[in-house]
Design an enzyme around this catalytic site. Sequence first.
Site, mmCIF file in Angstrom:
data_model
loop_
_atom_site.group_PDB
_atom_site.id
_atom_site.type_symbol
_atom_site.label_atom_id
_atom_site.label_comp_id
_atom_site.label_asym_id
_atom_site.label_seq_id
_atom_site.Cartn_x
_atom_site.Cartn_y
_atom_site.Cartn_z
ATOM 1 N N GLU A 1 -6.814 21.286 -0.803
ATOM 2 C CA GLU A 1 -5.484 21.477 -0.801
ATOM 3 C C GLU A 1 -5.103 20.692 -2.344
ATOM 4 O O GLU A 1 -5.744 19.868 -2.767
ATOM 5 C CB GLU A 1 -4.548 20.985 0.359
ATOM 6 C CG GLU A 1 -4.816 19.509 0.371
ATOM 7 C CD GLU A 1 -4.316 18.688 1.813
ATOM 8 O OE1 GLU A 1 -3.543 19.870 2.558
ATOM 9 O OE2 GLU A 1 -3.797 17.690 1.906
ATOM 10 N N GLU B 1 1.533 13.104 10.204
ATOM 11 C CA GLU B 1 1.620 12.804 8.991
ATOM 12 C C GLU B 1 2.269 13.612 7.947
ATOM 13 O O GLU B 1 2.223 14.810 8.048
ATOM 14 C CB GLU B 1 0.367 12.236 8.702
ATOM 15 C CG GLU B 1 -0.521 11.533 9.617
ATOM 16 C CD GLU B 1 -1.692 10.726 8.883
ATOM 17 O OE1 GLU B 1 -2.213 11.027 8.084
ATOM 18 O OE2 GLU B 1 -2.380 9.923 9.640
ATOM 19 N N GLU C 1 -1.068 16.497 8.292
ATOM 20 C CA GLU C 1 -1.914 16.498 9.515
ATOM 21 C C GLU C 1 -1.358 16.010 10.640
ATOM 22 O O GLU C 1 -0.244 15.199 10.575
ATOM 23 C CB GLU C 1 -3.339 16.029 9.181
ATOM 24 C CG GLU C 1 -3.168 14.737 8.815
ATOM 25 C CD GLU C 1 -4.733 13.957 8.529
ATOM 26 O OE1 GLU C 1 -5.749 14.736 8.187
ATOM 27 O OE2 GLU C 1 -4.976 12.813 8.488
ATOM 28 N N PHE D 1 -14.425 -3.670 -3.840
ATOM 29 C CA PHE D 1 -14.127 -3.456 -2.334
ATOM 30 C C PHE D 1 -15.392 -2.936 -1.698
ATOM 31 O O PHE D 1 -15.352 -2.190 -0.739
ATOM 32 C CB PHE D 1 -13.214 -2.630 -2.343
ATOM 33 C CG PHE D 1 -11.609 -3.060 -2.646
ATOM 34 C CD1 PHE D 1 -10.956 -4.075 -1.786
ATOM 35 C CD2 PHE D 1 -11.336 -3.022 -3.818
ATOM 36 C CE1 PHE D 1 -9.800 -4.717 -2.292
ATOM 37 C CE2 PHE D 1 -9.894 -3.489 -4.451
ATOM 38 C CZ PHE D 1 -9.326 -4.185 -3.730
#
Length: 666
Positions: free
Chosen positions: A200, A275, A288, A348
């Site tokens: 998308e 969401e 979603e 991270f």
Amino acid sequence: MFKKILIANRGEIACRVIKTARKMGIATVAVYSDADKTALHVSMADEAVHIGPPPANQSYIVIDRIIEAIRKTGAQAVHPGYGFLSENPKFAQALEAEGVAFVGPPVKAIEAMGDKITSKKIAQEAGVSTVPGYMGLIEDAEEAVRISRDIGYPVMIKASAGGGGKGMRIAWDDDEARQGFQSSKNEAASSFGDDRIFIEKFVTQPRHIEIQVLADQHGNCIYLGERECSIQRRNQKVIEEAPSPFLDEATRKAMGEQAVALAQAVGYTSAGTVEFIVDGEKNFYFLEMNTRLQVEHPVTELITGIDLVEQMIRVANGEPLSIAQQDVKLNGWAMESRLYAEDPYRNFLPSIGRLTRYRPPKELANGTGVVRNDTGVFEGGEISMFYDPMIAKLCTWGPTRSEAIEGMRVALDSFEVEGIGHNLPFLSAVMDHPKFVAGDMTTAFIAEEYPEGFDGVTLGQVELRRVAASAAAMHRVAEIRRTRVSGRMDNHERKVGRDWVVWIDGEGFACTVDADREGATVTFGDGTAHRVASDWTPGQPLAVLDVDGAPLILKVGKMTGGFRIRTRGADLRVHVFSPRQAELAALMPEKQEADTSKLLLCPMPGLIVKIDVEEGQEVQEGQPLCTVEAMKMENILRAERKAVVSKINAGPGDSLAVDEVIMEFE
């Protein structure tokens, strides 16, 4: 009401469900893999059943293993938590066939909304605004490239059955579309057993805002406000808050009503989340629906006073909602910081190992503030490479947003974690970031504000002087202790000098320390003075001080000639010298770090999935060298500059530790 519930999950969410079940007088059953034999959720539950080896696809997501545990224990209902089997319609069907209640929505709702491709089609048919994209199945990487070009870059490549940031990539060009498609497909297959992918349009500068809905089996459905989830890294939420600092009441109402309409259109029951992507003009687009409890549900609980897990259990038991929409009131502000076993100083990357120290801040709840820590680990426990790296969710509540943030700052500074890499320093940095404090953020916040990664916080002069004054006062206390331990008891006050030089990261602060029974006055060379009071004693890893009437919390580690001090995201090496020692220390040469520029080191404990180059091959800057998988995420390691591969020391299937050499360069 059910007498016994099985929790088909692990970690903090399993512990969270157990707490509510216990409050409701319901017995609980935990399931566990070999890796979780001594896990916290196992010891908290009334019963526990072993279900297989550590990999989730051999234990936690094997439906037959869960069904066996249900039969063995006589559980009447199953709470799936989030992840694993929580949005698997086959699991819900298996429970239905077994005559066991699923603490979640009906199978048809899971199928309709749990599949992101189908849910978008339904949303479009229901008149819900959706992001442009291609909802059909995509066969291979080249088709993904063609579709991406048609939509227009940038695009978001997503796993249809995905969640928690797994199986998601942003592509800005053809090469990234090819690589992103394959990585998303691989992650989706290993995490969810479903490798379908859709694409998308990626909306630039978006906010990620979600609506919590709650529906029963009698046609009642309400929304419980929104959560702001825009602070994300690699599509994985890091900090959430409720309500959003961006929405107005009209937009909140419109989003809530649309979320309820969508839930009712598919016959949804239980707690769920719709969401949305929201742009700068407050236009919102359906993203979603998560047909399960969200990780960030505590912030909604804190501002509404509603226990969502309890409501899920009651709905599954056939009870009507006892709350109407007009009963929902948003009170104050709540923050959630996700504590991850990820090393922020290594971009991270996941970190595993033993928690040699794990001391969360004390939980509290009163009219002026709340501190809540949802966790699934304990001191001495192991952080495994097989599961998600999140180990706790630290939450605070305050009457206002600024008070909730300040409560979080204090709680983060008070949270002691040792033995693994973790993101506490980064969370502290975000809480002090001007844009976050102002509520000015998008999902690109971390990428924009930390484009080169996170290398710690540089304290300003005001805060640095507060730390220096504290270190001087603490050093004096330590010196007095040292003279007593050594046996020099007489007139020990005269044996400890008044004049000191505090060195912090290359900057020196000459000062004089004058102590009394209430504390110490630390005067710097320019005449400014700070009053320091604390009951800290040498050896304590946490120092709670009062400096000039304001609190200061320091994590303290002993090192030769001073302390390692961590506060507000800064990691400081602090030396306290006598004036003569300071003169000599300034003459000492700095130790040079080893040259690793010709080595590719494994940045985390992980599994080599793929080697993309051969010995003797010339590689260019940015070219993929290999792929390492850890904690269900694939990480592509790329060349930092042009070079020739001289030796490859590892291959697909090899498990490596941190800093093991993968390959060498000429």
